[in-house]
Motif scaffolding. Structure first.
Motif, PDB file in Angstrom:
ATOM      1  N   TRP A  43      40.713  35.065  39.522  1.00 28.37           N
ATOM      2  CA  TRP A  43      40.081  36.385  39.539  1.00 28.37           C
ATOM      3  C   TRP A  43      39.969  36.910  38.110  1.00 28.37           C
ATOM      4  O   TRP A  43      38.916  37.377  37.678  1.00 28.37           O
ATOM      5  N   GLU A  44      41.077  36.820  37.352  1.00 27.25           N
ATOM      6  CA  GLU A  44      41.077  37.280  35.961  1.00 27.25           C
ATOM      7  C   GLU A  44      40.054  36.508  35.128  1.00 27.25           C
ATOM      8  O   GLU A  44      39.293  37.093  34.346  1.00 27.25           O
ATOM      9  N   ILE A  45      40.006  35.195  35.299  1.00 28.08           N
ATOM     10  CA  ILE A  45      39.062  34.368  34.549  1.00 28.08           C
ATOM     11  C   ILE A  45      37.628  34.745  34.895  1.00 28.08           C
ATOM     12  O   ILE A  45      36.782  34.900  34.008  1.00 28.08           O
ATOM     13  N   ALA A  46      37.349  34.911  36.182  1.00 26.34           N
ATOM     14  CA  ALA A  46      35.985  35.260  36.613  1.00 26.34           C
ATOM     15  C   ALA A  46      35.543  36.599  36.035  1.00 26.34           C
ATOM     16  O   ALA A  46      34.414  36.733  35.544  1.00 26.34           O
ATOM     17  N   ILE A  47      36.432  37.576  36.052  1.00 26.36           N
ATOM     18  CA  ILE A  47      36.102  38.903  35.524  1.00 26.36           C
ATOM     19  C   ILE A  47      35.878  38.839  34.013  1.00 26.36           C
ATOM     20  O   ILE A  47      34.864  39.318  33.502  1.00 26.36           O
ATOM     21  N   LYS A  48      36.825  38.245  33.304  1.00 33.44           N
ATOM     22  CA  LYS A  48      36.738  38.232  31.838  1.00 33.44           C
ATOM     23  C   LYS A  48      35.617  37.321  31.347  1.00 33.44           C
ATOM     24  O   LYS A  48      35.015  37.593  30.313  1.00 33.44           O
ATOM     25  N   ASN A  49      35.308  36.271  32.091  1.00 35.08           N
ATOM     26  CA  ASN A  49      34.166  35.429  31.754  1.00 35.08           C
ATOM     27  C   ASN A  49      32.877  36.228  31.891  1.00 35.08           C
ATOM     28  O   ASN A  49      32.020  36.189  31.009  1.00 35.08           O
ATOM     29  N   SER A  50      32.759  36.990  32.975  1.00 32.04           N
ATOM     30  CA  SER A  50      31.528  37.783  33.189  1.00 32.04           C
ATOM     31  C   SER A  50      31.377  38.886  32.149  1.00 32.04           C
ATOM     32  O   SER A  50      30.275  39.352  31.894  1.00 32.04           O
ATOM     33  N   LEU A  51      32.484  39.292  31.526  1.00 30.07           N
ATOM     34  CA  LEU A  51      32.436  40.293  30.463  1.00 30.07           C
ATOM     35  C   LEU A  51      32.162  39.670  29.095  1.00 30.07           C
ATOM     36  O   LEU A  51      32.078  40.381  28.098  1.00 30.07           O
ATOM     37  N   GLY A  52      32.066  38.337  29.064  1.00 28.16           N
ATOM     38  CA  GLY A  52      31.743  37.650  27.823  1.00 28.16           C
ATOM     39  C   GLY A  52      32.918  37.371  26.913  1.00 28.16           C
ATOM     40  O   GLY A  52      32.721  37.052  25.740  1.00 28.16           O
ATOM     41  N   ARG A  53      34.136  37.468  27.426  1.00 27.49           N
ATOM     42  CA  ARG A  53      35.309  37.185  26.586  1.00 27.49           C
ATOM     43  C   ARG A  53      35.294  35.725  26.150  1.00 27.49           C
ATOM     44  O   ARG A  53      35.248  34.820  26.986  1.00 27.49           O
ATOM     45  N   PRO A  54      35.301  35.455  24.857  1.00 27.81           N
ATOM     46  CA  PRO A  54      35.196  34.074  24.383  1.00 27.81           C
ATOM     47  C   PRO A  54      36.370  33.187  24.792  1.00 27.81           C
ATOM     48  O   PRO A  54      36.211  31.981  24.922  1.00 27.81           O
ATOM     49  N   PHE A  56      37.758  33.167  27.646  1.00 26.65           N
ATOM     50  CA  PHE A  56      37.718  32.968  29.099  1.00 26.65           C
ATOM     51  C   PHE A  56      36.397  32.318  29.519  1.00 26.65           C
ATOM     52  O   PHE A  56      35.913  32.549  30.621  1.00 26.65           O
ATOM     53  N   GLN A  57      35.814  31.487  28.669  1.00 24.04           N
ATOM     54  CA  GLN A  57      34.533  30.857  28.962  1.00 24.04           C
ATOM     55  C   GLN A  57      34.723  29.597  29.809  1.00 24.04           C
ATOM     56  O   GLN A  57      34.417  28.483  29.386  1.00 24.04           O
ATOM     57  N   VAL A  58      35.219  29.807  31.015  1.00 25.45           N
ATOM     58  CA  VAL A  58      35.442  28.728  31.969  1.00 25.45           C
ATOM     59  C   VAL A  58      34.892  29.189  33.306  1.00 25.45           C
ATOM     60  O   VAL A  58      35.075  30.342  33.692  1.00 25.45           O
ATOM     61  N   ASP A  59      34.223  28.310  34.015  1.00 27.90           N
ATOM     62  CA  ASP A  59      33.735  28.613  35.349  1.00 27.90           C
ATOM     63  C   ASP A  59      34.921  28.536  36.305  1.00 27.90           C
ATOM     64  O   ASP A  59      35.522  27.462  36.476  1.00 27.90           O
ATOM     65  N   ALA A  60      35.294  29.649  36.910  1.00 32.37           N
ATOM     66  CA  ALA A  60      36.477  29.716  37.773  1.00 32.37           C
ATOM     67  C   ALA A  60      36.367  28.751  38.953  1.00 32.37           C
ATOM     68  O   ALA A  60      37.370  28.169  39.375  1.00 32.37           O
ATOM     69  N   ARG A  61      35.160  28.565  39.486  1.00 29.99           N
ATOM     70  CA  ARG A  61      34.977  27.621  40.607  1.00 29.99           C
ATOM     71  C   ARG A  61      35.292  26.196  40.176  1.00 29.99           C
ATOM     72  O   ARG A  61      35.959  25.447  40.896  1.00 29.99           O
ATOM     73  N   LEU A  62      34.800  25.815  39.007  1.00 25.24           N
ATOM     74  CA  LEU A  62      35.067  24.461  38.511  1.00 25.24           C
ATOM     75  C   LEU A  62      36.543  24.276  38.175  1.00 25.24           C
ATOM     76  O   LEU A  62      37.118  23.211  38.426  1.00 25.24           O
ATOM     77  N   LEU A  63      37.160  25.310  37.602  1.00 26.02           N
ATOM     78  CA  LEU A  63      38.577  25.235  37.289  1.00 26.02           C
ATOM     79  C   LEU A  63      39.386  25.051  38.569  1.00 26.02           C
ATOM     80  O   LEU A  63      40.274  24.201  38.641  1.00 26.02           O
ATOM     81  N   ARG A  64      39.078  25.842  39.593  1.00 23.25           N
ATOM     82  CA  ARG A  64      39.787  25.722  40.874  1.00 23.25           C
ATOM     83  C   ARG A  64      39.667  24.303  41.420  1.00 23.25           C
ATOM     84  O   ARG A  64      40.659  23.699  41.828  1.00 23.25           O
ATOM     85  N   ARG A  65      38.454  23.777  41.452  1.00 30.90           N
ATOM     86  CA  ARG A  65      38.243  22.422  41.971  1.00 30.90           C
ATOM     87  C   ARG A  65      39.050  21.407  41.170  1.00 30.90           C
ATOM     88  O   ARG A  65      39.685  20.507  41.708  1.00 30.90           O
ATOM     89  N   GLY A  66      39.028  21.548  39.832  1.00 29.42           N
ATOM     90  CA  GLY A  66      39.774  20.641  38.974  1.00 29.42           C
ATOM     91  C   GLY A  66      41.272  20.721  39.202  1.00 29.42           C
ATOM     92  O   GLY A  66      41.964  19.695  39.216  1.00 29.42           O
ATOM     93  N   ASP A  94      49.435  44.988  32.761  1.00 31.37           N
ATOM     94  CA  ASP A  94      48.394  44.070  33.201  1.00 31.37           C
ATOM     95  C   ASP A  94      48.600  43.697  34.672  1.00 31.37           C
ATOM     96  O   ASP A  94      49.600  43.071  35.025  1.00 31.37           O
ATOM     97  N   PRO A  95      47.661  44.070  35.546  1.00 34.64           N
ATOM     98  CA  PRO A  95      47.855  43.811  36.977  1.00 34.64           C
ATOM     99  C   PRO A  95      47.865  42.322  37.315  1.00 34.64           C
ATOM    100  O   PRO A  95      48.532  41.911  38.265  1.00 34.64           O
ATOM    101  N   PHE A  96      47.156  41.508  36.563  1.00 32.76           N
ATOM    102  CA  PHE A  96      47.137  40.073  36.830  1.00 32.76           C
ATOM    103  C   PHE A  96      48.508  39.463  36.544  1.00 32.76           C
ATOM    104  O   PHE A  96      49.035  38.697  37.351  1.00 32.76           O
ATOM    105  N   ASP A  97      49.081  39.814  35.408  1.00 29.28           N
ATOM    106  CA  ASP A  97      50.417  39.306  35.072  1.00 29.28           C
ATOM    107  C   ASP A  97      51.464  39.823  36.050  1.00 29.28           C
ATOM    108  O   ASP A  97      52.359  39.081  36.462  1.00 29.28           O
ATOM    109  N   ARG A  98      51.357  41.075  36.438  1.00 33.10           N
ATOM    110  CA  ARG A  98      52.349  41.653  37.349  1.00 33.10           C
ATOM    111  C   ARG A  98      52.334  40.965  38.718  1.00 33.10           C
ATOM    112  O   ARG A  98      53.389  40.723  39.291  1.00 33.10           O
ATOM    113  N   ILE A  99      51.164  40.609  39.223  1.00 30.79           N
ATOM    114  CA  ILE A  99      51.141  39.930  40.523  1.00 30.79           C
ATOM    115  C   ILE A  99      51.676  38.506  40.385  1.00 30.79           C
ATOM    116  O   ILE A  99      52.348  38.007  41.293  1.00 30.79           O
TER     117      ILE A  99
END
Length: 128
Positions: A43-54, A56-66, A94-99
């Motif tokens: 979720w964090e990767i998908a959000i930060k990738n869509s915001l253009g964070r350099p 986090f330039q990974v496709d979350a779907r491909l990462l999950r599959r891998g 950070d909510p991602f780290d806390r969960i």
């Protein structure tokens, strides 16, 4: 041993393994270890990738599959994890780290992290 990897470790394992410390590499590659990832990290990767964070330039779907193809197990987020959150000290907002911390604590799985603040939480957390 069971390990839940934080988001940066997942990213580095998949795309820039040279960023991993020797300890992290040994634990991740240890054949006796069972590795987990959290949907919160994807979720964090998908959000930060869509915001253009350099970083986090990974496709979350491909990462999950891998991750699944390489023997990682997905650790679902449950209501038990969510209701544990108020028990955590307010060291980090950070909510991602806390969960991730809640998941590791509730499940008794060691959270591997590169974040010094996250490593400051009590429980089964190891900075690598």
């Amino acid at each position: 041993m069971d390990f839940l990897l934080d988001t940066h470790l997942l990213l580095w394992t998949a795309s820039t393994p040279e960023n991993l410390s020797t300890t992290a590499r040994e634990l991740i590659e240890g054949t006796a270890n069972h590795l987990y990832f959290s949907p919160a990290s994807l979720w964090e990767i998908a959000i930060k990738n869509s915001l253009g964070r350099p970083d986090f330039q990974v496709d979350a779907r491909l990462l999950r599959r891998g991750l699944l193809d390489n023997g990682y197990s997905e650790l679902p987020i449950t209501s038990e994890h969510a209701v544990f959150l108020p028990n955590l000290p307010s060291l980090h907002k950070d909510p991602f780290d806390r969960i991730l911390i809640a998941q590791a604590t509730v499940e008794g799985i060691t959270l591997l992290t590169v974040d010094s603040v996250v490593a400051g939480y009590p429980g089964v957390i190891r900075k690598v």
